[in-house]
Design an enzyme around this catalytic site. Structure first.
Site, PDB file in Angstrom:
ATOM      1  N   ASP A 111       0.764  -1.200  -0.019  1.00 37.92           N
ATOM      2  CA  ASP A 111      -0.008   0.142   0.006  1.00 37.92           C
ATOM      3  C   ASP A 111       0.882   1.248  -0.032  1.00 37.92           C
ATOM      4  O   ASP A 111       0.443   2.158   0.828  1.00 37.92           O
ATOM      5  CB  ASP A 111      -0.945  -0.061   1.157  1.00 37.92           C
ATOM      6  CG  ASP A 111      -1.543  -1.441   1.482  1.00 37.92           C
ATOM      7  OD1 ASP A 111      -2.082  -1.932   0.601  1.00 37.92           O
ATOM      8  OD2 ASP A 111      -1.887  -1.926   2.658  1.00 37.92           O
TER       9      ASP A 111
ATOM     10  N   GLU B 272     -11.334  -0.192  -3.117  1.00 41.16           N
ATOM     11  CA  GLU B 272     -10.502   0.440  -2.094  1.00 41.16           C
ATOM     12  C   GLU B 272      -9.688   1.139  -2.608  1.00 41.16           C
ATOM     13  O   GLU B 272      -9.321   1.286  -4.091  1.00 41.16           O
ATOM     14  CB  GLU B 272     -10.088  -0.675  -0.994  1.00 41.16           C
ATOM     15  CG  GLU B 272      -9.084  -1.622  -1.782  1.00 41.16           C
ATOM     16  CD  GLU B 272      -9.048  -3.114  -0.934  1.00 41.16           C
ATOM     17  OE1 GLU B 272      -9.461  -3.043   0.264  1.00 41.16           O
ATOM     18  OE2 GLU B 272      -8.057  -3.954  -1.363  1.00 41.16           O
TER      19      GLU B 272
END
Ligand code: FUB
Length: 334
Positions: free
Chosen positions: A12, A235
């Protein structure tokens, strides 16, 4: 290409240019016995490291030297957190001269909230505010500071990210939600990411609160429907600006694409533009896009280093390109 970071597992990656260097704010993946499930319990992270690199000149022929600045925040530092320090982001506030680290985590009731921690340097350390940002929920915060100095926070994630629990409104978490993990059915609208303006100190939302972010299908001008899993938001929100246009990019989750949509304002609406990256090895896909040294870079992760273990990911970087119309050229994983 080999991962940028190999001393620990990282995922991420939120990359930003501060003081002429790239700083990377990733999740710190760790080993666990928790079995893979749709809530993402196997992503059981407990601290954050910050990394930096001085140059990407010569890349990919030569790999950059990446500095690990060590642990900058951990679960025990944050009074409201119970577990799962997921995908973070960072920003610089020129009005206060402070650096801010934004992070999602479960509170003591198991509800994901977004916290902020403040530091004097991009590499931390960061001191967390004692409470999460008022009105924050779900996961994957991403900041964007527009040319006029106004900062925005984008966030949200389906399934384990709990976005589906807020279908009754932004302040209505249905803890007992047992329904589908997202809206279902033909013609039903998908759930969008959320966006809110940040206050002057960038530690709260403004009184405007939080809005829904809409991605439109170009062929209908209508919101992308919930059964369009190749294009609906799942997301990993990110915002960047290119040639005066706002590019909202995100993961499509169970179809594993990084996709983008283009708009004329930070609030959108955004019209679906295409894919940035085809699926990588591993379930999740999460990224950031940043301009550095006159080139555009996609920071993302995959599971090659762990040989396909979904919760043990590694950060990579790849150059991306725009065509004459401003469309991002789709990349294949490497
Ligand atoms: O790293 C935990 C979660 O996995 C992130 O919040 C999602 O974006 C996915 O990458």
């Amino acid at each position: 290409m080999p991962p940028l970071i190999t001393n620990i597992y990282t995922a991420d990656p939120s990359a930003h240019v501060f003081n002429g260097k790239v700083y990377i704010y990733p999740s710190h993946d760790r080993e666990t016995d928790i079995q893979f499930n749709d809530n993402g319990d196997q992503y059981d992270m407990a601290d954050y490291h910050v990394f930096s690199l001085d140059t990407l000149e010569g890349y990919p022929d030569s790999l950059p030297t990446v500095t690990d600045h060590g642990v900058v925040l951990k679960t025990e530092d944050v009074p409201w957190v119970s577990k799962q320090l997921w995908a973070p982001d960072a920003a610089y506030n020129p009005k206060t001269g402070k650096y801010l680290l934004y992070f999602p985590a479960r509170d003591k009731e198991g509800i994901f909230r977004i916290g902020v921690a403040v530091g004097d340097k991009p590499e931390g350390p960061f001191v967390p505010d004692p409470e999460p940002i008022r009105g924050s929920y779900s996961i994957d915060p991403a900041t964007f500071v527009d040319d006029d100095g106004q900062a925005y926070l984008y966030f949200g994630g389906l399934w384990g990210g709990q976005l589906q629990c807020y279908q009754g409104g932004h302040d209505k978490f249905d803890a007992s939600w047992q329904g589908p993990k997202e809206p279902t059915g033909k013609g039903v609208c998908s759930l969008g990411a959320r966006v809110g303006k940040l206050s002057e100190d960038m530690r709260q939302f403004t009184d405007e609160g939080v809005k829904d972010l809409v991605v439109l299908a170009p062929e209908t001008g209508e919101p992308v429907p919930a059964d369009d899993h190749d294009r609906r938001f799942f997301e990993a929100a990110w915002m960047h600006k290119y040639n005066g246009k706002y590019y909202f990019s995100y993961s499509t989750g169970d179809t594993h694409y990084l996709a983008y949509a283009i708009g004329d304002s930070p609030y959108g609406p955004f019209t679906y533009g295409g894919r940035i990256l085809e699926p990588v090895l591993g379930w999740t896909t999460h990224h950031s896009i940043v301009e550095f040294q006159g080139r555009w870079w996609l920071f993302h992760h995959d599971c090659e280093l762990s040989k396909g273990v979904d919760h043990l990911r590694s950060v990579k970087v790849k150059e991306i390109f725009y065509d004459a119309e401003g469309k991002i050229v789709t990349e294949k994983p490497q």
